[in-house]
Motif scaffolding. Structure first.
Motif, PDB file in Angstrom:
ATOM      1  N   ARG A  49       6.433 -38.626  64.116  1.00 31.28           N
ATOM      2  CA  ARG A  49       7.123 -38.478  62.837  1.00 31.28           C
ATOM      3  C   ARG A  49       8.484 -37.808  62.995  1.00 31.28           C
ATOM      4  NH1 ARG A  49       1.733 -37.831  62.368  1.00 31.28           N
ATOM      5  NH2 ARG A  49       0.656 -38.975  60.732  1.00 31.28           N
ATOM      6  N   GLY A  50       8.489 -36.608  63.562  1.00 28.37           N
ATOM      7  CA  GLY A  50       9.729 -35.865  63.635  1.00 28.37           C
ATOM      8  C   GLY A  50      10.180 -35.443  62.244  1.00 28.37           C
ATOM      9  N   ALA A  51      11.356 -34.844  62.180  1.00 29.82           N
ATOM     10  CA  ALA A  51      11.864 -34.364  60.898  1.00 29.82           C
ATOM     11  C   ALA A  51      12.217 -35.504  59.961  1.00 29.82           C
ATOM     12  CB  ALA A  51      13.091 -33.480  61.133  1.00 29.82           C
ATOM     13  N   ALA A  52      12.761 -36.587  60.512  1.00 36.45           N
ATOM     14  CA  ALA A  52      13.241 -37.688  59.668  1.00 36.45           C
ATOM     15  C   ALA A  52      12.114 -38.357  58.895  1.00 36.45           C
ATOM     16  CB  ALA A  52      13.980 -38.714  60.515  1.00 36.45           C
ATOM     17  N   LEU A  53      10.972 -38.596  59.552  1.00 33.30           N
ATOM     18  CA  LEU A  53       9.881 -39.308  58.899  1.00 33.30           C
ATOM     19  C   LEU A  53       8.924 -38.371  58.158  1.00 33.30           C
ATOM     20  CD1 LEU A  53       9.090 -42.028  61.579  1.00 33.30           C
ATOM     21  CD2 LEU A  53      10.496 -42.225  59.513  1.00 33.30           C
ATOM     22  N   ALA A  54       9.152 -37.080  58.257  1.00 34.01           N
ATOM     23  CA  ALA A  54       8.338 -36.137  57.492  1.00 34.01           C
ATOM     24  C   ALA A  54       8.888 -35.962  56.079  1.00 34.01           C
ATOM     25  CB  ALA A  54       8.290 -34.783  58.200  1.00 34.01           C
ATOM     26  N   ARG A  55      10.082 -36.463  55.831  1.00 35.80           N
ATOM     27  CA  ARG A  55      10.712 -36.276  54.523  1.00 35.80           C
ATOM     28  C   ARG A  55      10.201 -37.308  53.520  1.00 35.80           C
ATOM     29  NH1 ARG A  55      14.578 -39.444  57.306  1.00 35.80           N
ATOM     30  NH2 ARG A  55      15.284 -41.234  56.080  1.00 35.80           N
ATOM     31  N   ARG A  56      10.503 -37.054  52.253  1.00 39.93           N
ATOM     32  CA  ARG A  56      10.214 -38.039  51.216  1.00 39.93           C
ATOM     33  C   ARG A  56      11.252 -39.144  51.268  1.00 39.93           C
ATOM     34  NH1 ARG A  56       6.850 -36.012  47.008  1.00 39.93           N
ATOM     35  NH2 ARG A  56       6.241 -33.839  47.390  1.00 39.93           N
ATOM     36  N   GLY A  57      11.016 -40.201  50.537  1.00 39.90           N
ATOM     37  CA  GLY A  57      11.958 -41.306  50.527  1.00 39.90           C
ATOM     38  C   GLY A  57      11.426 -42.488  51.303  1.00 39.90           C
ATOM     39  N   ARG A  58      12.243 -43.517  51.390  1.00 39.07           N
ATOM     40  CA  ARG A  58      11.828 -44.757  52.040  1.00 39.07           C
ATOM     41  C   ARG A  58      12.730 -45.088  53.212  1.00 39.07           C
ATOM     42  NH1 ARG A  58       8.014 -47.731  49.332  1.00 39.07           N
ATOM     43  NH2 ARG A  58       7.427 -46.853  47.305  1.00 39.07           N
ATOM     44  N   LEU A  59      12.213 -45.954  54.075  1.00 37.48           N
ATOM     45  CA  LEU A  59      13.005 -46.434  55.199  1.00 37.48           C
ATOM     46  C   LEU A  59      14.222 -47.200  54.694  1.00 37.48           C
ATOM     47  CD1 LEU A  59      10.117 -47.850  57.424  1.00 37.48           C
ATOM     48  CD2 LEU A  59      11.293 -45.658  57.708  1.00 37.48           C
ATOM     49  N   ASP A  60      15.264 -47.260  55.506  1.00 38.40           N
ATOM     50  CA  ASP A  60      16.442 -48.021  55.105  1.00 38.40           C
ATOM     51  C   ASP A  60      16.476 -49.406  55.737  1.00 38.40           C
ATOM     52  OD1 ASP A  60      16.922 -47.224  57.667  1.00 38.40           O
ATOM     53  OD2 ASP A  60      18.767 -46.115  57.240  1.00 38.40           O
ATOM     54  N   ALA A  61      15.299 -49.889  56.180  1.00 37.63           N
ATOM     55  CA  ALA A  61      15.175 -51.247  56.708  1.00 37.63           C
ATOM     56  C   ALA A  61      13.802 -51.784  56.305  1.00 37.63           C
ATOM     57  CB  ALA A  61      15.336 -51.266  58.218  1.00 37.63           C
ATOM     58  N   PRO A  62      13.678 -53.093  56.090  1.00 38.88           N
ATOM     59  CA  PRO A  62      12.401 -53.660  55.649  1.00 38.88           C
ATOM     60  C   PRO A  62      11.379 -53.738  56.768  1.00 38.88           C
ATOM     61  CG  PRO A  62      14.011 -55.396  55.968  1.00 38.88           C
ATOM     62  CD  PRO A  62      14.752 -54.107  56.147  1.00 38.88           C
ATOM     63  N   ALA A  63      10.135 -53.878  56.375  1.00 31.90           N
ATOM     64  CA  ALA A  63       9.024 -53.862  57.325  1.00 31.90           C
ATOM     65  C   ALA A  63       9.134 -54.954  58.380  1.00 31.90           C
ATOM     66  CB  ALA A  63       7.700 -54.008  56.568  1.00 31.90           C
ATOM     67  N   ARG A  64       9.744 -56.070  58.061  1.00 33.87           N
ATOM     68  CA  ARG A  64       9.773 -57.188  59.009  1.00 33.87           C
ATOM     69  C   ARG A  64      10.542 -56.864  60.286  1.00 33.87           C
ATOM     70  NH1 ARG A  64      13.190 -58.926  54.829  1.00 33.87           N
ATOM     71  NH2 ARG A  64      15.387 -59.026  55.420  1.00 33.87           N
ATOM     72  N   VAL A  65      11.405 -55.835  60.261  1.00 28.98           N
ATOM     73  CA  VAL A  65      12.180 -55.499  61.456  1.00 28.98           C
ATOM     74  C   VAL A  65      11.806 -54.129  62.012  1.00 28.98           C
ATOM     75  CG1 VAL A  65      14.138 -56.936  60.816  1.00 28.98           C
ATOM     76  CG2 VAL A  65      14.081 -54.550  60.066  1.00 28.98           C
TER      77      VAL A  65
END
Length: 236
Positions: A49-65
């Motif tokens: 996870r790290g700090a970036a993925l522990a935060r709220r919010g969504r990814l800035d790229a779609p699941a397909r990539v």
């Protein structure tokens, strides 16, 4: 690595970039039956996870990539559906959900890679990683020294925390990034690629910024380099 036994690879940092690179390394070496140990040290124990993925919010790229496995582009979609999560190729998943995916993928890949590669997750901070002779001396905040065949600096955004000390020239500021070759070897003071010190993710000057979908390409190149220059060369 303390003298004998399989070579040791140490990752300083356990976020998304480190996880992708570790998964790529495990997958690229297991079919070769290369034996080694992999330690992933994350200061807060947020492996995958790290700090970036522990935060709220969504990814800035779609699941397909965003698959962690380049040869299986639907891997993330399959995982989401098995987990009961609504997900289509165009879904922008929550960051925390993607962190769960990476953490689970790392665990599954580590189990598959045994007994050739053995993975240990440590909640600790790497203070120093410097080449010394034919190894890398890695010191940890909790105490103790690891003598590794190679170390990978993967501490995320250098603006959010300090880089481990090395014997290389230090960046002029906490936000400066490391110069590397295209495959991820850290460049020394003479511009030559270090053979045992590598970097992946935002600590690299050539990191693609806010393009997480390209992180997998960087991870694959790094995994191939470590396989060729550290693990395979040591077996000859």
């Amino acid at each position: 690595m303390n003298g004998c036994g399989p070579p040791l690879i140490v990752f300083a940092g356990g976020g998304a970039s480190a996880t992708l690179a570790a998964v790529a390394l495990l997958r690229s070496t297991t079919w070769l039956r290369l034996e080694y140990r992999l330690v992933i040290a994350d200061e807060h124990g947020r492996h995958g996870r790290g700090a970036a993925l522990a935060r709220r919010g969504r990814l800035d790229a779609p699941a397909r990539v965003m698959s962690a496995l380049p040869d299986r582009p639907a891997h993330l979609l399959e995982w989401a559906r098995r987990s009961g999560l609504p997900c289509s190729p165009g879904t922008f998943l929550p960051c925390r959900v993607y962190g769960d995916y990476l953490s689970e993928t790392l665990s599954e890949t580590a189990a598959w890679a045994e007994p050739y590669a053995v993975v240990a997750l440590r909640t600790d901070r790497v203070l120093r990683a410097a080449p010394e002779g034919g190894a890398v001396a890695v010191s940890l905040a909790a105490g103790g020294m690891l003598h590794a065949a190679a170390a990978v600096l993967a501490t995320g955004d250098p603006g959010a925390g300090s880089l481990p000390a090395t014997r290389l020239p230090r960046p002029p500021s906490s936000r400066a990034r490391l110069d590397t070759c295209p495959r991820g070897a850290v460049l020394g003071p003479d511009g030559r690629a270090e053979r045992r010190l590598f970097a992946v993710g935002p600590v690299r000057r050539d990191h693609p910024g806010s393009g997480p979908a390209r992180a997998g390409e960087q991870a694959e190149l790094l995994a191939g380099l470590i396989t060729d220059t550290v693990l395979r060369s040591g077996r000859r």
